[in-house]
Design a protein around this motif. Structure first.
Motif, mmCIF file in Angstrom:
data_model
loop_
_atom_site.group_PDB
_atom_site.id
_atom_site.type_symbol
_atom_site.label_atom_id
_atom_site.label_comp_id
_atom_site.label_asym_id
_atom_site.label_seq_id
_atom_site.Cartn_x
_atom_site.Cartn_y
_atom_site.Cartn_z
ATOM 1 N N ALA A 144 -3.703 5.185 -3.530
ATOM 2 C CA ALA A 144 -2.511 5.806 -4.129
ATOM 3 C C ALA A 144 -2.493 5.594 -5.638
ATOM 4 C CB ALA A 144 -1.237 5.231 -3.512
ATOM 5 N N ALA A 148 4.453 7.866 -8.558
ATOM 6 C CA ALA A 148 5.170 7.266 -7.431
ATOM 7 C C ALA A 148 4.912 5.770 -7.306
ATOM 8 C CB ALA A 148 4.801 7.970 -6.128
ATOM 9 N N VAL A 149 3.793 5.295 -7.839
ATOM 10 C CA VAL A 149 3.464 3.878 -7.703
ATOM 11 C C VAL A 149 3.209 3.212 -9.061
ATOM 12 C CG1 VAL A 149 2.567 4.093 -5.364
ATOM 13 C CG2 VAL A 149 1.019 4.455 -7.301
ATOM 14 N N THR A 178 0.416 12.621 1.571
ATOM 15 C CA THR A 178 -0.068 11.587 0.654
ATOM 16 C C THR A 178 0.751 10.318 0.856
ATOM 17 O OG1 THR A 178 -0.666 13.248 -1.010
ATOM 18 C CG2 THR A 178 -0.464 10.971 -1.755
ATOM 19 N N PHE A 180 2.107 6.696 -0.090
ATOM 20 C CA PHE A 180 2.277 5.953 -1.329
ATOM 21 C C PHE A 180 2.441 4.455 -1.076
ATOM 22 C CE2 PHE A 180 4.168 10.133 -2.763
ATOM 23 C CZ PHE A 180 3.065 10.493 -3.539
ATOM 24 N N TYR A 202 9.620 14.215 0.505
ATOM 25 C CA TYR A 202 9.267 12.811 0.268
ATOM 26 C C TYR A 202 10.120 11.991 1.229
ATOM 27 C CZ TYR A 202 8.334 8.525 -2.483
ATOM 28 O OH TYR A 202 7.938 7.280 -2.897
#
Length: 265
Positions: A144, A148-149, A178, A180, A202
């Protein structure tokens, strides 16, 4: 050839201008549900790239002019009525390019109370588990990267008093998803995203509305900001150069056909 280059140059200039406008355009968030929508709205609104408002329902009328819906389920025993009651409007909203972020306290449940009942798409398998030691351990999913991270580590969101309320099973995620964030078992997914039509969904098992209410850093600051930044990027328009290349290719094809017709004549 000169004519086609001139046309492509004009297209690129126009699209670059449009792209600059689009990139500077503000993304509109609609906040729905949870215990502290005004607090969430204030945090979202502190980002210069976004504006936000609190939504009282999720009808097609309310969703007009909204780019991203950030929905908070604060019910440990059921799902958000507003999502269930307006599933058609939400599906259409996402299909046409909107974003839906869903922080879910319930996580799982049979029949009418499962997350699959309220989210667009093919569904996925979830397990509710808020009280175990595993719930306190949140890691970055293998591979990831991105907003987002950003700035998170495998320790950032640990020991947060029910850091997550459960997980989705990796093998069950919609195609193209995807991941995360995960638990220590990286097949137990805490946060992930998938495409639906031209938009995105999400999903998170982090009870973020409770974190806002209690001021639990970094959930109410860094983590939430990452979700906002991801969403802004996810609803961004295609790169102007990519659009220009596609249009120039179309122009070249049309001009080539015209030349063939003239030669044949």
């Amino acid at each position: 050839m000169y004519r086609m280059n001139a046309v492509c140059g004009l297209i690129l200039a126009l699209l670059t201008t449009c792209g600059e406008r689009a990139e500077s355009a503000v993304i509109t968030f609609g906040i729905f549900g949870g215990d502290s929508p005004s607090t969430v709205s204030a945090l979202v609104g502190s980002n210069p790239d976004v504006v936000s408002s609190v939504l009282t329902d999720l009808t097609a009328t309310s969703l007009a002019g909204v780019d991203v819906v950030w929905a908070f389920n604060n019910d440990n025993f059921g799902q958000l009525d507003g999502l269930m009651d307006n599933s058609t409007a939400i599906s259409s909203f996402v299909m046409n390019g909107g974003g839906l972020i869903y922080h879910d306290r319930r996580v799982t449940g049979a029949g009418a109370v499962g997350a699959n009942r309220v989210l667009p798409g093919d569904g996925f398998s979830t397990t509710r588990d808020p009280d175990s030691l595993a719930a306190e351990d949140i890691n970055i999913a293998p591979g990831a990267s991105g907003p987002a991270v950003d700035m998170l580590t495998n320790a950032s969101l640990d020991n947060g008093n029910e850091s997550s309320h459960g997980y989705a099973t990796l093998a069950s995620l919609p195609s193209g998803s995807t991941p995360f964030l995960t638990r220590a078992d990286d097949t137990h997914i805490v946060d992930f995203q998938y495409a639906f039509g031209d938009g995105f969904v999400y999903y998170s098992t982090i009870p973020l509305d409770a974190k806002f209410s209690s001021g639990a850093a970094p959930f109410d600051t860094l983590y939430a900001s990452n979700v906002v930044n991801f969403s802004v990027q996810a609803v961004a328009v295609p790169e102007p150069s990519s659009m220009a290349l596609a249009l120039c290719g179309s122009v070249g094809f049309v001009m080539a056909v015209r030349r063939r017709r003239k030669t044949a004549a």
